[in-house]
Enzyme design. Sequence first.
Site, PDB file in Angstrom:
ATOM      1  N   PRO A 179     -40.207 180.351  98.855  1.00  0.00           N
ATOM      2  CA  PRO A 179     -39.421 179.179  99.288  1.00  0.00           C
ATOM      3  C   PRO A 179     -39.547 178.016  98.314  1.00  0.00           C
ATOM      4  CG  PRO A 179     -41.333 179.533 100.726  1.00  0.00           C
ATOM      5  CD  PRO A 179     -41.280 180.691  99.806  1.00  0.00           C
ATOM      6  N   GLU A 197     -49.391 184.255 103.375  1.00  0.00           N
ATOM      7  CA  GLU A 197     -49.281 182.880 102.860  1.00  0.00           C
ATOM      8  C   GLU A 197     -48.633 182.843 101.484  1.00  0.00           C
ATOM      9  OE1 GLU A 197     -49.853 179.904 104.465  1.00  0.00           O
ATOM     10  OE2 GLU A 197     -49.956 181.321 106.123  1.00  0.00           O
ATOM     11  N   ARG A 221     -22.680 192.627  93.246  1.00  0.00           N
ATOM     12  CA  ARG A 221     -21.223 192.393  93.290  1.00  0.00           C
ATOM     13  C   ARG A 221     -20.648 192.046  91.920  1.00  0.00           C
ATOM     14  NH1 ARG A 221     -18.739 191.023  98.026  1.00  0.00           N
ATOM     15  NH2 ARG A 221     -17.671 189.267  97.061  1.00  0.00           N
ATOM     16  N   ASP A 232     -14.050 185.093  95.534  1.00  0.00           N
ATOM     17  CA  ASP A 232     -14.392 184.577  96.850  1.00  0.00           C
ATOM     18  C   ASP A 232     -14.853 183.137  96.710  1.00  0.00           C
ATOM     19  OD1 ASP A 232     -14.145 186.815  98.729  1.00  0.00           O
ATOM     20  OD2 ASP A 232     -15.621 187.788  97.438  1.00  0.00           O
TER      21      ASP A 232
HETATM   22  N1  SAM Z   1     -46.974 179.591 102.048  1.00  0.00           N
HETATM   23  C1  SAM Z   1     -45.689 179.737 101.452  1.00  0.00           C
HETATM   24  C2  SAM Z   1     -45.040 178.373 101.264  1.00  0.00           C
HETATM   25  O1  SAM Z   1     -45.132 177.562 102.185  1.00  0.00           O
HETATM   26  O2  SAM Z   1     -44.414 178.121 100.220  1.00  0.00           O
HETATM   27  C3  SAM Z   1     -44.758 180.577 102.327  1.00  0.00           C
HETATM   28  C4  SAM Z   1     -45.103 182.022 102.369  1.00  0.00           C
HETATM   29  S1  SAM Z   1     -43.948 182.953 103.290  1.00  0.00           S
HETATM   30  C5  SAM Z   1     -44.580 182.872 104.907  1.00  0.00           C
HETATM   31  C6  SAM Z   1     -44.258 184.601 102.795  1.00  0.00           C
HETATM   32  C7  SAM Z   1     -43.318 185.177 101.764  1.00  0.00           C
HETATM   33  O3  SAM Z   1     -42.002 185.189 102.249  1.00  0.00           O
HETATM   34  C8  SAM Z   1     -43.262 184.442 100.454  1.00  0.00           C
HETATM   35  O4  SAM Z   1     -44.296 184.814  99.592  1.00  0.00           O
HETATM   36  C9  SAM Z   1     -41.898 184.870  99.912  1.00  0.00           C
HETATM   37  O5  SAM Z   1     -41.978 186.118  99.255  1.00  0.00           O
HETATM   38  C10 SAM Z   1     -41.079 185.037 101.182  1.00  0.00           C
HETATM   39  N2  SAM Z   1     -40.214 183.890 101.499  1.00  0.00           N
HETATM   40  C11 SAM Z   1     -40.332 183.062 102.556  1.00  0.00           C
HETATM   41  N3  SAM Z   1     -39.359 182.160 102.591  1.00  0.00           N
HETATM   42  C12 SAM Z   1     -38.565 182.406 101.527  1.00  0.00           C
HETATM   43  C13 SAM Z   1     -37.391 181.804 101.019  1.00  0.00           C
HETATM   44  N4  SAM Z   1     -36.826 180.757 101.589  1.00  0.00           N
HETATM   45  N5  SAM Z   1     -36.843 182.335  99.893  1.00  0.00           N
HETATM   46  C14 SAM Z   1     -37.406 183.400  99.286  1.00  0.00           C
HETATM   47  N6  SAM Z   1     -38.526 184.008  99.725  1.00  0.00           N
HETATM   48  C15 SAM Z   1     -39.112 183.526 100.839  1.00  0.00           C
END
Ligand code: SAM
Length: 248
Positions: A88, A115, A152, A166
């Site tokens: 994220p 995490e 795509r 699109d």
């Molecule tokens: N502790 C991290 C933070 O707050 O930045 C979040 C970890 S999340 C619970 C677990 C995993 O989900 C991440 O390592 C990533 O691979 C994936 N993930 C969660 N949200 C995401 C998003 N918005 N975009 C891409 N990957 C995401």
Amino acid sequence: MRISVVTIFPEMFEALTCCGVFKRAKEEGLIQFDAYNLRNFTTDRHRTTDAYPFGGGPGMVMRPEPFFRFVDWYTERFGKPYVILTTPQGEVFHNELAMELSKKENLVILCGRYEGVDERVTTIVDKEISIGDYVLSGGELAAMVIAEAVSRFVPGVMGDEESLKDSFYNGLLDHPSYTRPAVYKGMAVPEVLRSGDHERIEMYRKMESMKRTILRRPDLFMKKELTEEDKRVIVELVRSLVGGESRD
Ligand code: SAM
């Protein structure tokens, strides 16, 4: 193009490869897709991929070694990949990035859980990508979104190149679409779409696309470099809104 993901839940990717455009692209050999089990790149008896965070705190963190081992193994087998880490905290994914990534020969997507992954993994990553400002429990859905959007743009996948036009393709949202019946519950399809007049239809669609973008996504519109044609469409749009009124 080869797209590979590494995850502790490879079975989740059946949702991507089971159906539709992606399935066909895979069957036709336009895309090679594999979901690798990260546990196969562990060395301990319990195939451990996570551990407690240094410094304490809730939850587990994914260990770096399996990711490093996977990328080494992959590089030896297929050549150096372009590596994406789902997080994220990465660049928010968008259509142009999907188009850019579709030019890579070997794309690898790393999926985190818990995490997230040990920070040292970022040293083998080319780009960190987020699919939006919210948190998922794992990178698998994000990897599927990235893989589908990228696929795509791989030549041949969409068959007709027109199908790529699109929303976002030229910085605008797509025009509305209608199909049969011509009238449904008292709602009629705009007359112009049934007129058979291709020039009028084309202008109507461009105006609708412009109008929607301005109303729904002014941020996109403000970023758009207007072409001469766009300016003509805006003039027509304003004219249509004021009922064809002209100053001369
Ligand atoms: N502790 C991290 C933070 O707050 O930045 C979040 C970890 S999340 C619970 C677990 C995993 O989900 C991440 O390592 C990533 O691979 C994936 N993930 C969660 N949200 C995401 C998003 N918005 N975009 C891409 N990957 C995401």
